[in-house]
Structure formats: C-alpha cells, structure tokens
Enzyme design. Sequence first.
Site, short mmCIF file in Angstrom:
data_model
loop_
_atom_site.label_atom_id
_atom_site.label_comp_id
_atom_site.label_asym_id
_atom_site.label_seq_id
_atom_site.Cartn_x
_atom_site.Cartn_y
_atom_site.Cartn_z
N ASP A 8 0.88 -1.15 0.00
CA ASP A 8 0.00 0.00 0.00
C ASP A 8 0.93 1.22 0.00
O ASP A 8 2.11 1.10 0.37
CB ASP A 8 -0.88 -0.03 1.26
CG ASP A 8 -1.65 1.24 1.43
OD1 ASP A 8 -2.32 1.66 0.48
OD2 ASP A 8 -1.57 1.84 2.53
N ASP A 10 -0.03 5.10 0.82
CA ASP A 10 -0.26 6.09 1.90
C ASP A 10 -0.15 5.42 3.28
O ASP A 10 -0.90 4.50 3.58
CB ASP A 10 -1.68 6.68 1.78
CG ASP A 10 -1.88 7.49 0.50
OD1 ASP A 10 -0.95 8.23 0.13
OD2 ASP A 10 -2.96 7.38 -0.11
N GLY A 45 -7.43 3.78 3.57
CA GLY A 45 -7.60 2.69 2.61
C GLY A 45 -8.87 2.77 1.78
O GLY A 45 -9.00 2.05 0.80
N ARG A 48 -11.93 7.96 -2.29
CA ARG A 48 -12.25 9.38 -2.03
C ARG A 48 -13.74 9.58 -1.76
O ARG A 48 -14.12 10.21 -0.76
CB ARG A 48 -11.82 10.21 -3.24
CG ARG A 48 -11.79 11.71 -2.99
CD ARG A 48 -11.34 12.44 -4.25
NE ARG A 48 -10.07 11.93 -4.77
CZ ARG A 48 -9.61 12.16 -5.99
NH1 ARG A 48 -10.31 12.89 -6.84
NH2 ARG A 48 -8.46 11.66 -6.37
N SER A 115 -5.56 5.08 -4.00
CA SER A 115 -5.47 6.50 -4.38
C SER A 115 -5.33 6.72 -5.88
O SER A 115 -4.52 6.06 -6.54
CB SER A 115 -4.29 7.15 -3.67
OG SER A 115 -4.12 8.47 -4.13
N ASN A 117 -4.16 9.46 -6.82
CA ASN A 117 -2.97 10.32 -6.87
C ASN A 117 -1.67 9.52 -6.73
O ASN A 117 -0.60 10.12 -6.64
CB ASN A 117 -3.04 11.35 -5.74
CG ASN A 117 -4.14 12.38 -5.99
OD1 ASN A 117 -4.10 13.11 -6.98
ND2 ASN A 117 -5.14 12.42 -5.11
N ASP A 169 -1.41 -0.46 6.16
CA ASP A 169 -1.52 0.29 7.42
C ASP A 169 -2.99 0.54 7.78
O ASP A 169 -3.28 1.24 8.74
CB ASP A 169 -0.81 1.65 7.32
CG ASP A 169 -1.58 2.62 6.45
OD1 ASP A 169 -1.93 2.23 5.32
OD2 ASP A 169 -1.86 3.73 6.91
C1 BG6 Z 1 -5.86 5.74 0.26
C2 BG6 Z 1 -5.96 6.54 1.55
O1 BG6 Z 1 -4.55 5.36 0.04
O2 BG6 Z 1 -6.33 6.53 -0.83
C3 BG6 Z 1 -7.40 7.03 1.74
O3 BG6 Z 1 -5.59 5.72 2.64
C4 BG6 Z 1 -7.83 7.83 0.51
O4 BG6 Z 1 -7.48 7.80 2.91
C5 BG6 Z 1 -7.69 6.98 -0.73
O5 BG6 Z 1 -9.19 8.26 0.66
C6 BG6 Z 1 -8.08 7.70 -2.02
O6 BG6 Z 1 -7.16 8.72 -2.29
P1 BG6 Z 1 -7.27 9.78 -3.46
O7 BG6 Z 1 -5.87 10.33 -3.56
O8 BG6 Z 1 -7.69 9.05 -4.70
O9 BG6 Z 1 -8.28 10.79 -3.04
MG MG Z 2 -2.63 3.20 3.62
#
Ligand code: BG6
Ligand code: MG
Length: 216
Positions: A8, A10, A45, A48, A115, A117, A169
């Site tokens: 993972d 983040d 995890g 969004r 994510s 991002n 995590d």
């Molecule tokens: C995960 C985070 O990795 O990504 C979450 O732990 C988050 O908290 C999710 O909501 C989505 O992220 P993003 O960057 O697509 O908004």
């Molecule tokens: Mg994480």
Amino acid sequence: MIQAVIFDLDGVLVTTDDSHYEAWKQMADEEGIYFDRDINQRLRGVSRMESLEIILERAEKAYTEEEKTALATRKNNYYVALIKKLTPSALLPGALDTVNALKKQGIKVAIGSSSKNAPTILKQVGIADLFDAVADGNQIKRSKPAPDVFLLAAELMDMPPAVCLVVEDADAGVESGLNAGMTVLAVGAAAGNQKAHLRADTLSDIDLAAYIRSQK
Ligand code: BG6
Ligand code: MG
C-alpha cells in the site's frame, strides 16, 4: 513461498496520511461539518467518495450528488497542493531499504493503492521506477476491503495471489489482502490488527527480506 510483495502507498511507504487529514479538515471546516482524527482513521484505505460519505455522516444538511462531487474535488485540490510539495524525505522509516532488499533477492514488488494520486506521489518522492507494477484507484471500481486492487497488482506481475504478501496500514487494507488470499503484514495504524499474519510498527522494525528467505 512468497515471490512478490505488494505495498500500500499512503501510510506504508509515504507519510501522505496526514496530508489527507489536513485537506479533508479544511473542506469540512469550510462546510461547518465536525471532523477529527478519530473519524479520519476510518478513511484509511477507502476511496475518495467513500471517505466523503463517512465525513458527511456528521453533516447537518443533505448534499446532492453534484454537491458531493464538488466537495470531493475541492478536497482533492487541497490535497494535490500538499503532495506537490512532497520530497524523498516523505518516505517512511525502512520503506526504501525494504523495497531494495526484496528486489536484490529477486522478489517482485508492486504498489496496491486506493489512491488516484498514487502516480503523482510515486514521482514526487522519487520511487516511480522501482516497481514491477502499479495498481491504483484509477484502475479499480471497488476499493478496499474488496480484494480488487491487490488482485490486479498480482495479475500485472503475473503472480498467483497465494505467492503474494501485502503490506498495509489500514484495517480495510488488511481485509482486502486477506480477501485476495494473500499473506498480510500490518504496519503503522494497523500494527495491532490480529487478523494479519505479521505485524510491525514500521518497516524498519521487521526484516521482511529475511523473513521471506526463512520461509523458503
Ligand atoms: C488511500 C488513503 O490510500 O487513498 C485514503 O488511505 C484515501 O485515505 C484513498 O481516501 C483515495 O485517495 P485519493 O488520492 O484518490 O483521493
Ligand atoms: Mg494506507
């Protein structure tokens, strides 16, 4: 026998979890919605839009789908501004050493992140070229605890799930790894998760490469 490790992103390799909190907090404060670090733990995890739904449990008014999309976009704009400032110093203790030790041992390594991002973050902290595969929120419909992102990472590496180990995590991510039929190492906020096969506070508290060698 473990032949691949799926990380993972983040909260496992990088410290972006606090930036998620800051960005959601700014949006929630502007909307007058109560939000704190305890509620934030539930967002680990999950995608969004699912994160937004959890935050809106405390909202005093109902939001239309259009308004919800605007709130999530506003939060993401705050978040992107924060992650654009990330440098390699955002890598968590033991992250880089663990990935390099595994690669040296011939173990495949991948990212399995909810994510959208993830590609930006990997580039910002200088580790985009280290991985054999990247599966992220841009490629999946169901986020953790569904197994999809980890199954996709395994498929991209051409590895069966049974030889993959997931590092997570988030409790939702531990579930996701278990649902995928993989071995799970829980770290950080999930380090107390008793469902995981292995637990460590950080990646510098466990020699993952040595553990995998010992299982052969
Ligand atoms: C995960 C985070 O990795 O990504 C979450 O732990 C988050 O908290 C999710 O909501 C989505 O992220 P993003 O960057 O697509 O908004
Ligand atoms: Mg994480």
